[in-house]
Design a protein around this motif. Sequence first.
Motif, PDB file in Angstrom:
ATOM      1  N   ASN A   5      15.350   2.555   6.996  1.00  0.00           N
ATOM      2  CA  ASN A   5      15.833   2.084   8.301  1.00  0.00           C
ATOM      3  C   ASN A   5      16.952   2.999   8.814  1.00  0.00           C
ATOM      4  O   ASN A   5      18.093   2.596   8.964  1.00  0.00           O
ATOM      5  CB  ASN A   5      16.316   0.637   8.164  1.00  0.00           C
ATOM      6  N   SER A   6      16.586   4.254   9.048  1.00  0.00           N
ATOM      7  CA  SER A   6      17.578   5.241   9.478  1.00  0.00           C
ATOM      8  C   SER A   6      16.977   6.099  10.581  1.00  0.00           C
ATOM      9  O   SER A   6      15.818   6.507  10.492  1.00  0.00           O
ATOM     10  CB  SER A   6      17.965   6.124   8.290  1.00  0.00           C
ATOM     11  N   ASN A  57      15.267  -0.966   3.267  1.00  0.00           N
ATOM     12  CA  ASN A  57      16.514  -0.591   3.932  1.00  0.00           C
ATOM     13  C   ASN A  57      16.732   0.924   4.049  1.00  0.00           C
ATOM     14  O   ASN A  57      17.158   1.423   5.082  1.00  0.00           O
ATOM     15  CB  ASN A  57      17.675  -1.225   3.167  1.00  0.00           C
ATOM     16  N   TRP A 110      20.869  -5.538  11.795  1.00  0.00           N
ATOM     17  CA  TRP A 110      21.594  -5.144  13.005  1.00  0.00           C
ATOM     18  C   TRP A 110      20.761  -4.168  13.816  1.00  0.00           C
ATOM     19  O   TRP A 110      20.076  -3.327  13.259  1.00  0.00           O
ATOM     20  CB  TRP A 110      22.894  -4.436  12.587  1.00  0.00           C
ATOM     21  N   TYR A 111      20.812  -4.276  15.147  1.00  0.00           N
ATOM     22  CA  TYR A 111      20.232  -3.224  15.980  1.00  0.00           C
ATOM     23  C   TYR A 111      21.060  -3.083  17.264  1.00  0.00           C
ATOM     24  O   TYR A 111      21.646  -4.037  17.765  1.00  0.00           O
ATOM     25  CB  TYR A 111      18.752  -3.470  16.267  1.00  0.00           C
ATOM     26  N   PRO A 120      17.100 -11.559   9.040  1.00  0.00           N
ATOM     27  CA  PRO A 120      16.859 -10.208   9.557  1.00  0.00           C
ATOM     28  C   PRO A 120      16.047 -10.201  10.847  1.00  0.00           C
ATOM     29  O   PRO A 120      15.362 -11.177  11.170  1.00  0.00           O
ATOM     30  CB  PRO A 120      16.073  -9.540   8.436  1.00  0.00           C
ATOM     31  N   SER A 164      25.365  -6.067   2.801  1.00  0.00           N
ATOM     32  CA  SER A 164      24.105  -5.455   3.237  1.00  0.00           C
ATOM     33  C   SER A 164      22.943  -6.408   2.986  1.00  0.00           C
ATOM     34  O   SER A 164      22.937  -7.135   1.999  1.00  0.00           O
ATOM     35  CB  SER A 164      23.890  -4.147   2.475  1.00  0.00           C
ATOM     36  N   ASP A 207      23.939   3.497  13.633  1.00  0.00           N
ATOM     37  CA  ASP A 207      22.773   2.846  13.022  1.00  0.00           C
ATOM     38  C   ASP A 207      23.259   1.650  12.201  1.00  0.00           C
ATOM     39  O   ASP A 207      24.450   1.325  12.199  1.00  0.00           O
ATOM     40  CB  ASP A 207      21.973   3.858  12.180  1.00  0.00           C
ATOM     41  N   GLN A 208      22.329   1.014  11.490  1.00  0.00           N
ATOM     42  CA  GLN A 208      22.702  -0.169  10.709  1.00  0.00           C
ATOM     43  C   GLN A 208      23.745   0.157   9.641  1.00  0.00           C
ATOM     44  O   GLN A 208      24.558  -0.689   9.274  1.00  0.00           O
ATOM     45  CB  GLN A 208      21.471  -0.795  10.056  1.00  0.00           C
ATOM     46  N   THR A 220      15.934  -5.435   9.686  1.00  0.00           N
ATOM     47  CA  THR A 220      17.299  -4.927   9.822  1.00  0.00           C
ATOM     48  C   THR A 220      18.302  -6.061  10.006  1.00  0.00           C
ATOM     49  O   THR A 220      17.968  -7.092  10.593  1.00  0.00           O
ATOM     50  CB  THR A 220      17.363  -3.933  11.017  1.00  0.00           C
ATOM     51  N   SER A 241      25.600  -1.038   1.818  1.00  0.00           N
ATOM     52  CA  SER A 241      24.220  -0.541   1.982  1.00  0.00           C
ATOM     53  C   SER A 241      23.419  -0.670   0.691  1.00  0.00           C
ATOM     54  O   SER A 241      22.363  -0.079   0.566  1.00  0.00           O
ATOM     55  CB  SER A 241      24.261   0.932   2.408  1.00  0.00           C
ATOM     56  N   ALA A 268      14.671  -8.798   3.419  1.00  0.00           N
ATOM     57  CA  ALA A 268      14.144  -7.868   4.426  1.00  0.00           C
ATOM     58  C   ALA A 268      12.633  -7.652   4.294  1.00  0.00           C
ATOM     59  O   ALA A 268      11.892  -7.744   5.285  1.00  0.00           O
ATOM     60  CB  ALA A 268      14.868  -6.528   4.307  1.00  0.00           C
TER      61      ALA A 268
END
Length: 375
Positions: free
Chosen positions: A258-259, A255, A279-280, A361, A146, A304-305, A277, A129, A152
């Motif tokens: 992104n939570s 990043n 990942w989703y 991304p 990450s 989450d990611q 992101t 991360s 991003a």
Amino acid sequence: AQFTALSSLVLLSACGGAQSSGEKDANGAGKVTADIGVISYISGPGAAYGEAITNGLKLANEEINKKGEVEINLVIEDSAGKQDQALTAAQKLMNSKNVTAIIGPTLSTEMNVVGPEADLNGVPIMGTSTTAEGIPQIGEYVFRNSLPEALAIPASIDKAIEKYDAKKVAILYGNDDVFTKSGFDTMKKAAEEKGLEILTIETFQKGQSDYNAQLTKIKSLKPDLILASALYNEGAVIMDQARKMGIDVPFVGGNGFNSPEVIKIAGDAANGLIVATPWYGDKDDQKVQDFVKKYEEKYGKKPDQFAAQAYDALYILAEALKNAGDADRDAVRDALAETKDFQGILGSFSFDKDGDVVMEPTVLVIDEGKFTVFE
Ligand code: PYR
């Protein structure tokens, strides 16, 4: 695989400096057993990062050990998001002969002090991360899986320009954290390159609770877009206060923003946050959907990611252990560096020559209280 005490004894003495045991069965096929240290932000204001990360790691660990090709024992330490605590945790793990590699720490700010130590001690370390500029370049033992801010943020800004015809932006960033500062540098550079007018640059510090001065100034300048480099805690409070002041323009975050915690803390005020992101969870991909299902069954909430990146990271490390055929730190470092086209839930994954990520991304926006793909 069948093991005999004798064959593992022979191998142990033969590999001398290995940090952990490698065991061979009667056919000579090896099963590598290793302790993997984890440094994670488990307590304090950013604890949701560490919760997701350790959940992802534990799920992967169960699956990997069940498959039986390698045996991983996770040794988890809390850093509380602090440099000194992260460093103490790292020293403890590095001093344990049985620890082959380390996953974490959570924040780039922590990796900035832990990475050089791990590199010096020849312990492979992988951030899951840590997204600031320059992390894998710390040294040849330092990796990350990450998505870097450098990939991003420009992707998010491009989408926002396309969608909102944005021309004027305000920038707001935390000036006491490596990740938020690096995210700011990337935002400023991207805004300049894309010909956006930067109306003002405002700063804040960790734990700040009142953003009235910064937001009043930003509101008076009428930006089309606010670029905010923040961890989720400060970021969510900023959005909440902005909306209450009548600032309704979209935000672009990095990043840390992104939570799902942002939605939990800010509620409807989080609508209009744009992030890129790696990942989703809604992706139409069997691997992703299997992971989401297993994670939900085990933890009673959606991943989450941060959970997803940690999950893939342990598989990448397990693959390196298998390929190294040994729990030796140098051998695992070399095997890790050779990771190519690993098929995980983040898609096809390879490291570049520096141990950094090559990845496309996806841009998301929070709409009606939910992260959705920004079409
Ligand atoms: C970082 O510290 O790098 C994050 O992305 C949270």
